[in-house]
Design a protein around this motif. Structure first.
Motif, short mmCIF file in Angstrom:
data_model
loop_
_atom_site.label_atom_id
_atom_site.label_comp_id
_atom_site.label_asym_id
_atom_site.label_seq_id
_atom_site.Cartn_x
_atom_site.Cartn_y
_atom_site.Cartn_z
N ARG A 1 0.81 -1.23 0.00
CA ARG A 1 0.00 0.00 0.00
C ARG A 1 0.84 1.28 0.00
NH1 ARG A 1 -3.70 -1.21 5.15
NH2 ARG A 1 -1.62 -1.74 5.95
N LYS A 2 2.08 1.19 -0.47
CA LYS A 2 2.97 2.34 -0.44
C LYS A 2 3.56 2.63 -1.82
CE LYS A 2 4.46 1.38 4.32
NZ LYS A 2 5.62 1.02 5.18
N TYR B 1 4.65 7.58 0.10
CA TYR B 1 3.23 7.90 0.04
C TYR B 1 2.44 6.71 0.59
CZ TYR B 1 -1.32 9.29 -1.84
OH TYR B 1 -2.65 9.64 -1.97
N THR B 2 1.58 6.98 1.57
CA THR B 2 0.93 5.89 2.31
C THR B 2 -0.58 6.10 2.45
OG1 THR B 2 1.38 7.01 4.42
CG2 THR B 2 3.03 5.43 3.63
N GLN B 3 -1.21 6.78 1.50
CA GLN B 3 -2.62 7.13 1.68
C GLN B 3 -3.57 6.23 0.89
OE1 GLN B 3 -3.57 11.32 1.65
NE2 GLN B 3 -1.53 11.89 2.35
N HIS B 4 -3.20 4.97 0.71
CA HIS B 4 -4.12 3.99 0.15
C HIS B 4 -4.37 2.88 1.16
CE1 HIS B 4 -4.89 5.37 -3.94
NE2 HIS B 4 -3.63 5.76 -3.99
N GLU B 5 -5.50 2.21 1.01
CA GLU B 5 -5.92 1.20 1.97
C GLU B 5 -5.76 -0.22 1.46
OE1 GLU B 5 -9.89 2.20 3.07
OE2 GLU B 5 -9.32 4.13 3.98
N SER C 1 -4.73 8.25 -6.95
CA SER C 1 -4.12 9.44 -6.36
C SER C 1 -3.30 10.17 -7.41
CB SER C 1 -3.19 9.06 -5.19
OG SER C 1 -3.92 8.54 -4.10
N LYS D 1 1.68 16.98 -2.37
CA LYS D 1 0.27 17.21 -2.06
C LYS D 1 -0.60 16.29 -2.93
CE LYS D 1 -3.25 20.86 -1.86
NZ LYS D 1 -3.53 22.30 -2.12
N PRO D 2 -1.41 15.42 -2.31
CA PRO D 2 -2.23 14.49 -3.09
C PRO D 2 -3.63 15.03 -3.40
CG PRO D 2 -2.28 13.85 -0.80
CD PRO D 2 -1.41 15.08 -0.88
N LYS E 1 -7.33 13.07 -4.77
CA LYS E 1 -7.88 11.73 -4.89
C LYS E 1 -9.05 11.69 -5.87
CE LYS E 1 -5.91 8.72 -1.87
NZ LYS E 1 -6.69 8.13 -0.78
#
Length: 238
Positions: free
Chosen positions: A24-25, A42-46, A73, A83-84, A86
């Motif tokens: 997820r990175k 970047y770690t903003q996915h599940e 993203s 800055k992401p 979505k």
């Protein structure tokens, strides 16, 4: 990174490397003192990040990534701050691939200068769809076009890196064994012509263009790689 690493493209000018994984990175790497160093995570996915792609350098330092969590993203570097933005619910059941449209449009008799096009990304997913997304304002993207033609998961998409003969071209491939070429001569009209390049009895995993957008490499699940070159005689596509 832990687990399978799915994609690791260089940026447009070769200064940066991105990698994405089942963990997820997305990692961003840069060569410093002859050693590749991780400079951003970047770690903003599940769920698994299945694809990462750099934008053309004309847009700045930007990457897109797609995940099994059904989102895309778009991550932009502003003065060393990432800055992401979505795109939620991009594909039901997950996003498998993303690719950027070329930044430059063709010169015309009226306008001899190259035109920088609005940002667009194409994606493919487990909903059997190929989708084109367009940036409408900073940090906001909307669906531009849906391209239906596959009958199973879309495994990969690749937007030809240059506009050729006033055409924009996308290649897609899937678990249905098809490779499809999508082409338009008016991207604003949202009308794309569909041509099946090949149809085999096994999944097709990857498609990739050369730098001129005239040769397409196709990776099949039976360990074959085939190269397809565009023909111009009689206006044949491939």
């Amino acid at each position: 990174m832990f687990g399978n690493t799915w994609s690791y493209p260089f940026s447009d000018k070769g200064e940066y490397l991105a990698s994405c994984s089942h963990d997820r990175k997305v990692f961003i790497w840069k060569e410093v003192a002859n050693k590749w160093t991780r400079i951003y995570e970047y770690t903003q996915h599940e769920a698994s990040i299945n694809s990462v792609a750099w934008a053309p350098h004309n847009y700045g330092l930007i990457f897109a990534c797609g995940s099994t969590d059904c989102t895309i993203s778009i991550v932009t570097n502003y003065d060393d701050i990432w800055k992401p933005a979505k795109i939620f619910n991009a594909h039901e059941q997950g996003v498998n691939a993303v690719s950027w449209a070329p930044a430059k449009g063709s010169r015309t008799v009226i306008n001899v200068n190259e035109i920088i096009m609005p940002k667009r990304v194409v994606s493919g997913g487990n909903d059997k769809m190929v989708k084109v997304w367009r940036e409408v304002s900073e940090d906001k993207w909307e669906l531009d076009t849906e391209l239906a033609g596959h009958t199973d998961w879309v495994r990969d998409v690749a937007w030809a890196p240059v506009e050729s003969h006033n055409h924009f071209t996308i290649a897609s491939c899937g678990s249905d064994g098809m490779v499809i070429i999508w082409r338009t001569d008016n991207i604003g009209a949202k009308t794309w012509k569909r041509t099946v390049l090949c149809n085999v009895e096994a999944p097709v995993y990857n498609v990739s263009w050369n730098s001129n957008g005239t040769v397409l490499a196709v990776a099949f699940s039976d360990n074959r790689v085939a190269l397809y070159q565009e023909r111009t005689q009689n206006n044949a596509l491939f």
